[in-house]
Design a protein around this motif. Sequence first.
Motif, mmCIF file in Angstrom:
data_model
loop_
_atom_site.group_PDB
_atom_site.id
_atom_site.type_symbol
_atom_site.label_atom_id
_atom_site.label_comp_id
_atom_site.label_asym_id
_atom_site.label_seq_id
_atom_site.Cartn_x
_atom_site.Cartn_y
_atom_site.Cartn_z
ATOM 1 N N ARG A 259 0.837 -1.207 0.000
ATOM 2 C CA ARG A 259 0.000 0.000 0.000
ATOM 3 C C ARG A 259 0.865 1.247 0.000
ATOM 4 O O ARG A 259 0.638 2.195 -0.785
ATOM 5 C CB ARG A 259 -0.931 -0.001 1.216
ATOM 6 C CG ARG A 259 -1.907 1.182 1.239
ATOM 7 C CD ARG A 259 -2.661 1.232 2.557
ATOM 8 N NE ARG A 259 -1.816 1.701 3.637
ATOM 9 C CZ ARG A 259 -1.604 2.985 3.940
ATOM 10 N NH1 ARG A 259 -2.198 3.934 3.216
ATOM 11 N NH2 ARG A 259 -0.823 3.322 4.945
ATOM 12 N N LEU A 335 -8.116 -1.857 -0.920
ATOM 13 C CA LEU A 335 -7.149 -2.952 -0.882
ATOM 14 C C LEU A 335 -7.697 -4.097 -0.045
ATOM 15 O O LEU A 335 -8.143 -3.892 1.092
ATOM 16 C CB LEU A 335 -5.818 -2.472 -0.299
ATOM 17 C CG LEU A 335 -5.009 -1.510 -1.173
ATOM 18 C CD1 LEU A 335 -3.789 -1.026 -0.397
ATOM 19 C CD2 LEU A 335 -4.587 -2.186 -2.462
ATOM 20 N N CYS A 342 -5.201 -14.618 -0.318
ATOM 21 C CA CYS A 342 -4.314 -14.305 -1.447
ATOM 22 C C CYS A 342 -3.478 -15.517 -1.832
ATOM 23 O O CYS A 342 -2.949 -16.223 -0.980
ATOM 24 C CB CYS A 342 -3.396 -13.142 -1.086
ATOM 25 S SG CYS A 342 -4.283 -11.619 -0.656
ATOM 26 N N PRO A 348 -0.666 -5.159 -5.927
ATOM 27 C CA PRO A 348 -2.114 -4.948 -6.101
ATOM 28 C C PRO A 348 -2.410 -4.315 -7.456
ATOM 29 O O PRO A 348 -2.463 -3.093 -7.586
ATOM 30 C CB PRO A 348 -2.476 -4.028 -4.944
ATOM 31 C CG PRO A 348 -1.208 -3.276 -4.652
ATOM 32 C CD PRO A 348 -0.085 -4.222 -4.951
ATOM 33 N N CYS A 359 -6.317 -6.657 -5.416
ATOM 34 C CA CYS A 359 -5.372 -7.698 -5.015
ATOM 35 C C CYS A 359 -4.427 -7.965 -6.186
ATOM 36 O O CYS A 359 -4.447 -7.248 -7.186
ATOM 37 C CB CYS A 359 -6.107 -8.974 -4.591
ATOM 38 S SG CYS A 359 -7.165 -9.653 -5.888
ATOM 39 N N SER A 360 -3.627 -9.026 -6.086
ATOM 40 C CA SER A 360 -2.705 -9.361 -7.166
ATOM 41 C C SER A 360 -3.461 -9.957 -8.350
ATOM 42 O O SER A 360 -4.612 -10.390 -8.234
ATOM 43 C CB SER A 360 -1.661 -10.371 -6.672
ATOM 44 O OG SER A 360 -2.271 -11.644 -6.447
#
Length: 406
Positions: A259, A335, A342, A348, A359-360
């Motif tokens: 973040r 986020l 995850c 992200p 997220c990823s």
Amino acid sequence: MVLEGNPEVGCSRTSDLQHPGNKGSRVLSSPSEEAQPGEEPIKYGELIVTSFSLQALSNRGQHSISYTLSRSHSVIVEYTHDSDTDMFQIGRSTENMIDFVVTDTSPGGGAAEGHSAQSTISRYACRILCDRRPPYTARIYAAGFDASSNIFLGERAAKWRTPDGLMDGLTTNGVLVMHPAGGFSEDSAPGVWREISVCGNVYTLRDSRSAQQRGKLVENESNVLQDGSLIDLCGATLLWRTPAGLLRAPTLKQLEAQRQEANAARPQCPVGLSTLAFPSPARGRTAPDKQQPWVYVRCGHVHGYHGWGCRRERGPQERECPLCRLVGPYVPLWLGQEAGLCLDPGPPSHAFAPCGHVCSEKTARYWAQTPLPHGTHAFHAACPFCGAWLTGEHGCVRLIFQGPLD
């Protein structure tokens, strides 16, 4: 939910609920299992008539399952204590024998209104038995024992005799399990949903959730929970993570570092030219602030909040992107903060549509491809962070940020 036990305990009992220091987790441990000084508790994972029959059903020290075949015929199967396993129970009931209480969730992540009167989750939904010795295998079974240490399968519940003469059955709305192909990792793919019986056997799904006719026995699959196994209780879906799997998951510190790194890049609104920043998790999901990034979920262009481009004839959230002119939902970005959901610690880069949780890429694509049970026979992909049903062609979108002009 954290399942813990002590391998030196003498008997297996439904565990008590204790609250550890860290917020948001629950530690489940047997009543007599107090670790010795300096000894760490074992972590299993992070997650349902004759006079003799009447006597068995009234004895709280004797666990049993009652299969009602007709009004005048029941089969009682008694269970003995097992000193090699710990048992944890999950269900809607708030009684002491339930270790992890779950309630229905509605799309959006909140508890379903009126769940106490209309809940489809069983009061004693399922039970998980964990071996007290390595490798601490966890197995799931449909139904849980009530305050009288009994499981009752009524006349209308699906039940049958197995080829070896034993009894087995299914709960009314069933307990469904899906094991991911390739484990819960960067290479994961959704598996096949199966139904688990009271005795832990694996079956294909029934035609509808509460049909009396069972599916076909799947002999080459077991009820052993794997890292990333999904457990659906007809109203709530749980994710099972193993200790080894959690070691590969990103930590909250890593998520916070991501973040801060994203904010340090100073992304800007391409129209208003204001600097955007993801809010701190400590602030909670309140009303978006002035720096909150927003996204057009059809194209992925990230902006600051603005009031132009409304297309209310298509819906209250429909906006036209000023960069590419695509019309679609326009929502704030948040986020995702549950690290256990995850698959990898990637940056992200993607957001779920239409809720805006970030997220990823691999995490987003996995959950967007994973159908979760809904109702009697429907399946929908949903955001793992809030439960909102996913929309659009892919269910998620790659975020397009604009960097600072200087």
